[in-house]
Structure formats: structure tokens, C-alpha cells
Design a protein around this motif. Sequence first.
Motif, mmCIF file in Angstrom:
data_model
loop_
_atom_site.group_PDB
_atom_site.id
_atom_site.type_symbol
_atom_site.label_atom_id
_atom_site.label_comp_id
_atom_site.label_asym_id
_atom_site.label_seq_id
_atom_site.Cartn_x
_atom_site.Cartn_y
_atom_site.Cartn_z
ATOM 1 N N GLY A 12 0.614 -1.164 0.000
ATOM 2 C CA GLY A 12 -0.059 0.158 -0.011
ATOM 3 C C GLY A 12 0.829 1.130 -0.073
ATOM 4 O O GLY A 12 2.165 1.354 -0.002
ATOM 5 N N PRO A 13 0.277 2.514 -0.068
ATOM 6 C CA PRO A 13 1.134 3.796 0.038
ATOM 7 C C PRO A 13 1.836 3.658 1.466
ATOM 8 O O PRO A 13 1.545 3.140 2.380
ATOM 9 N N LYS A 14 2.885 4.378 1.422
ATOM 10 C CA LYS A 14 3.866 4.460 2.505
ATOM 11 C C LYS A 14 3.656 5.807 3.082
ATOM 12 O O LYS A 14 3.694 6.864 2.592
ATOM 13 N N LEU A 15 3.239 5.766 4.491
ATOM 14 C CA LEU A 15 2.986 7.068 5.254
ATOM 15 C C LEU A 15 3.989 8.190 4.974
ATOM 16 O O LEU A 15 3.583 9.204 4.968
ATOM 17 N N SER A 16 5.321 7.636 5.025
ATOM 18 C CA SER A 16 6.411 8.541 5.207
ATOM 19 C C SER A 16 6.355 9.370 3.796
ATOM 20 O O SER A 16 7.103 10.438 3.830
ATOM 21 N N GLU A 17 5.806 8.927 2.921
ATOM 22 C CA GLU A 17 5.976 9.654 1.549
ATOM 23 C C GLU A 17 4.745 10.575 1.289
ATOM 24 O O GLU A 17 4.678 11.124 0.199
ATOM 25 N N PHE A 18 3.795 10.622 2.141
ATOM 26 C CA PHE A 18 2.615 11.493 2.038
ATOM 27 C C PHE A 18 2.947 12.877 2.332
ATOM 28 O O PHE A 18 3.474 13.227 3.447
ATOM 29 N N LEU A 19 2.982 13.627 1.201
ATOM 30 C CA LEU A 19 3.021 15.340 1.596
ATOM 31 C C LEU A 19 2.008 15.745 2.461
ATOM 32 O O LEU A 19 2.374 16.579 3.287
ATOM 33 N N LEU B 49 -5.248 7.847 7.736
ATOM 34 C CA LEU B 49 -3.861 7.684 8.354
ATOM 35 C C LEU B 49 -3.570 6.255 8.902
ATOM 36 O O LEU B 49 -2.666 5.612 8.870
ATOM 37 N N VAL B 50 -4.829 6.107 9.765
ATOM 38 C CA VAL B 50 -4.719 4.870 10.562
ATOM 39 C C VAL B 50 -4.573 3.670 9.819
ATOM 40 O O VAL B 50 -3.986 2.669 9.884
ATOM 41 N N MET B 51 -5.709 3.712 8.692
ATOM 42 C CA MET B 51 -5.644 2.375 7.871
ATOM 43 C C MET B 51 -4.217 2.322 7.004
ATOM 44 O O MET B 51 -3.855 1.280 6.739
ATOM 45 N N VAL B 52 -3.475 3.513 6.603
ATOM 46 C CA VAL B 52 -2.326 3.349 5.948
ATOM 47 C C VAL B 52 -1.342 2.730 6.844
ATOM 48 O O VAL B 52 -0.466 1.878 6.444
ATOM 49 N N THR B 53 -1.253 3.380 8.327
ATOM 50 C CA THR B 53 -0.380 2.276 9.135
ATOM 51 C C THR B 53 -0.723 0.989 9.100
ATOM 52 O O THR B 53 0.072 0.136 9.293
ATOM 53 N N LEU B 54 -1.840 0.420 9.175
ATOM 54 C CA LEU B 54 -2.269 -0.746 9.446
ATOM 55 C C LEU B 54 -2.138 -1.714 8.014
ATOM 56 O O LEU B 54 -1.648 -2.862 8.089
ATOM 57 N N TRP B 55 -2.399 -0.751 6.948
ATOM 58 C CA TRP B 55 -2.173 -1.777 5.704
ATOM 59 C C TRP B 55 -0.517 -2.075 5.541
ATOM 60 O O TRP B 55 -0.240 -2.965 4.879
ATOM 61 N N GLU B 56 0.152 -0.935 6.077
ATOM 62 C CA GLU B 56 1.804 -1.367 6.131
ATOM 63 C C GLU B 56 2.216 -2.488 6.785
ATOM 64 O O GLU B 56 2.756 -3.212 6.353
ATOM 65 N N ARG B 57 1.529 -2.406 8.124
ATOM 66 C CA ARG B 57 1.749 -3.580 8.767
ATOM 67 C C ARG B 57 0.449 -3.492 9.874
ATOM 68 O O ARG B 57 0.202 -2.755 10.624
ATOM 69 N N ASP B 58 0.019 -4.830 9.919
ATOM 70 C CA ASP B 58 -1.416 -5.320 10.731
ATOM 71 C C ASP B 58 -0.833 -5.524 12.000
ATOM 72 O O ASP B 58 0.205 -5.697 12.590
ATOM 73 N N ASP B 59 -1.933 -5.619 12.943
ATOM 74 C CA ASP B 59 -1.663 -6.086 14.257
ATOM 75 C C ASP B 59 -0.881 -5.180 15.275
ATOM 76 O O ASP B 59 0.128 -5.506 15.365
ATOM 77 N N ARG B 60 -1.177 -3.992 15.387
ATOM 78 C CA ARG B 60 -0.451 -3.021 16.116
ATOM 79 C C ARG B 60 -1.098 -2.572 17.364
ATOM 80 O O ARG B 60 -2.320 -2.517 17.569
ATOM 81 N N THR B 61 -0.341 -2.150 18.279
ATOM 82 C CA THR B 61 -0.996 -1.563 19.602
ATOM 83 C C THR B 61 -1.678 0.017 19.377
ATOM 84 O O THR B 61 -0.927 0.543 18.320
ATOM 85 N N LEU B 113 -8.206 -1.453 0.740
ATOM 86 C CA LEU B 113 -6.962 -1.008 0.385
ATOM 87 C C LEU B 113 -7.212 -0.909 -1.130
ATOM 88 O O LEU B 113 -6.550 -0.018 -1.814
ATOM 89 N N ASP B 114 -7.882 -2.051 -1.901
ATOM 90 C CA ASP B 114 -7.952 -1.600 -3.233
ATOM 91 C C ASP B 114 -8.501 -0.622 -3.849
ATOM 92 O O ASP B 114 -8.110 0.293 -4.844
ATOM 93 N N LYS B 115 -9.679 0.027 -3.201
ATOM 94 C CA LYS B 115 -10.238 1.102 -3.458
ATOM 95 C C LYS B 115 -9.364 2.389 -3.166
ATOM 96 O O LYS B 115 -9.449 3.399 -3.836
ATOM 97 N N ALA B 116 -8.552 2.227 -2.108
ATOM 98 C CA ALA B 116 -7.679 3.310 -1.618
ATOM 99 C C ALA B 116 -6.621 3.637 -2.506
ATOM 100 O O ALA B 116 -5.799 4.709 -2.478
ATOM 101 N N ARG B 117 -6.340 2.660 -3.421
ATOM 102 C CA ARG B 117 -4.989 2.941 -4.310
ATOM 103 C C ARG B 117 -5.032 3.790 -5.112
ATOM 104 O O ARG B 117 -4.022 4.632 -5.518
ATOM 105 N N ARG B 118 -6.304 4.398 -5.650
ATOM 106 C CA ARG B 118 -6.511 5.464 -6.380
ATOM 107 C C ARG B 118 -6.338 6.822 -5.802
ATOM 108 O O ARG B 118 -6.414 7.926 -6.462
ATOM 109 N N VAL B 119 -6.375 6.667 -4.383
ATOM 110 C CA VAL B 119 -6.398 8.240 -3.856
ATOM 111 C C VAL B 119 -5.165 8.854 -3.985
ATOM 112 O O VAL B 119 -5.325 9.985 -4.422
ATOM 113 N N PRO B 120 -3.935 8.351 -3.659
ATOM 114 C CA PRO B 120 -2.686 9.116 -3.831
ATOM 115 C C PRO B 120 -2.115 9.694 -5.295
ATOM 116 O O PRO B 120 -1.780 10.753 -5.323
#
Lengths: 150, 150
Positions: A12-19, B49-61, B113-120
Motif C-alpha cells: 500500500g502507500p507508504k505513510l512517510s511519502e505522504f506530503l 492515516l490509521v488505515m495506511v499504518t495498518l495496511w503497512e503492518r497489521d496487528d499493532r497497539t 486497500l484496493d479502493k484506496a490505491r487510487r487516492v494518492p
Amino acid sequence: MPAAQPPLPPPGPKLSEFLCFALYSASHAFNRLYKPLLDELGLTYPQYLVMVTLWERDDRTVGEIGEQLFLESNTLTPLLKRMEAAGLVSRSRDPADERQVRLRLTDEGRALLDKARRVPPCVLEATGLTADEARSLTDQIGALRTTLSR
Amino acid sequence: MPAAQPPLPPPGPKLSEFLCFALYSASHAFNRLYKPLLDELGLTYPQYLVMVTLWERDDRTVGEIGEQLFLESNTLTPLLKRMEAAGLVSRSRDPADERQVRLRLTDEGRALLDKARRVPPCVLEATGLTADEARSLTDQIGALRTTLSR
DNA sequence: TGCGATTGCATCGCGTACGATTATTTTGGC
DNA sequence: GCCAAAATAATCGTACGCGATGCAATCGCA
């Protein structure tokens, strides 16, 4: 034989790359920096911005202030009422056009400018930037805002 | 004969020269741009933004997410509860350390995530910047945030 | 093994932001 | 002059941010 397809879904998109996230988080960082400085003036950050516009030119309407700060009356009206309650500004309908509300600094509000003068140097110092670097970044971001709001 | 002293007080700070205001207003402009895009995903901007962090890595505190986003539990807890109510994530105490709450994507959350890919790409296009320019600006602002929160 | 300090999250209160709507005043076309 | 349309603030509901505080689980150390 072709290389094996990666079994994982594309990243998915990388948070650190978000302007936008850089702006969002830096804006909050600025807020945290301003907080103790503005506490001494009895202002919140948006209230401080309103004061800056009025110190530049007094006696403005809600709409004019909103145009400067890119805020609407739904945000400004309660904020300005709190500033009126704090004795910093007066709010009164314009006799020439009763739709408009004019904001004027009180003596106390005008006097606050002296204490406020030492805020910007403190902030610039905390950025670790030279005045020129700060100006350049400010201009780049200002141009971006203009593009975004078209 | 010396020139007359200006009778006016020295000018206050100029709004247009405030780096913090540029960030503040550009951040809001980004929010307004994202709003219609994220409405289609049923997310607010911080939720995205929370979704982006979880898409990067799931199961976080909660704490790990807050560290990524520079937010505290007083902001995140209610936000995450709304996301749980929307069926995007699950919240559960870690059995190994009952103080921690672990966030996991639901199937629905992962599928988004699939729908979100076209946002950036949409957003980058609206900035009017090239990918390189955007990266450069992102880096400058990220460095600024680091300095400010030091 | 106690037990005070620390950690991690939640709760509360206040002040923005902002979409949607409303109320009042002014303006413009006829 | 009359009335629809536009302009201007205000109101309402929802969702952040965040300082201050609370509470339960864990840790550290005597």
C-alpha cells in the motif's frame, strides 16, 4: 523458467511519502511549540491568527477575517465570541449593512501586540532555519495551498 | 533637521510571512481535497492515516499507531472505536500484556486497500507537482517537524 | 514476595474545523 | 416600490487534537 510471482499483495502507500501527512504532522508540531508561548498571551493558535490580522488592519468583518485565514463563519463566530468574552475584541453589526459584523480591537487587544512581538523570533529559532530558508519554504507551501484550493 | 519620526507604531508580524500559517492553511486545504475522495471510502482523514499504518503492518497497539502518527490515546481511542463500529478494525486486549490494545484489520478493512490505491495519484495530480518536487517538499517538511518536536 | 513507580489506555472538558441549514438583510430586475 | 435571489452570520451536529486526570496491569527492586 520465469521468476516466481510474489505471493504478497502489492504494498500500500507508504505513510512517510505522504506530503499531506508531512504537512499535517508538522502543523501539529508547530501548534505544540506555540502552545506555551501563546498561553502567556491567553490566546489559542487560531485566536492568535485572528489577532495578527487585526493588528495588521483593524475594524474588519467576519468575512474579511475568514478570507485571510481560509475559515468560515461556522468556525469563526464561536471563536470570536470567546475573544470578545476575553476582552480582546468588540463585535458589532455594521450600521451601514446590518448583515455584517465588524471586529475591532479593544485597548487590551491592541496592547497585547507588544507582548506578542517576541513570539515570532522564538518560533523561527525553534525551526532551526535561517530567515531565508523559512521564507523559501513558506513560499513553496503557500503556492501549494493556492494550487490545492485552485 | 532629522526626518520626522513615523507617528505610527511599528508594524506587527505579517500573516503571509508565517511559516506556521502556511503549514496550517495548506494542511486544511489538503483536508478539503481529501474529503470527497475519502467519503467514498467512508473514512475521515485521520482514520485514513490509521488505515495506511495498518495496511503497512497489521496487528499493532494503540501506542505504536500513535508513535507513527504523532497522536496520543486521548485522540486515538475514540477514533479507533468509531473505526471498530464501522467494521474496519477489531480492538482487543493483548493476552500477554493486558494493558495493551491490539488493532487488527477486518476482512472489510483489508479489502478497502484496493479502493484506496487510487487516492494518492489523484492527490498528487491536484498538487500540480512532479513526484520529485513532492518528495523534496515532503522531506523538507519532515525534517522541520523533527526539529520542532526535538 | 511486597509494594511503589511506571506504562498503556481510557475518560473528560474545551476549542477548533466543517457540512448543512437557518435567519436576516440587502440587492437587482421589473 | 415589490419580490425573488444573493449575501452574511449564526446555529447545529460530528469528529478531531490535546491537557489533565483516572485506572488497571506490569515492572523493579529491596
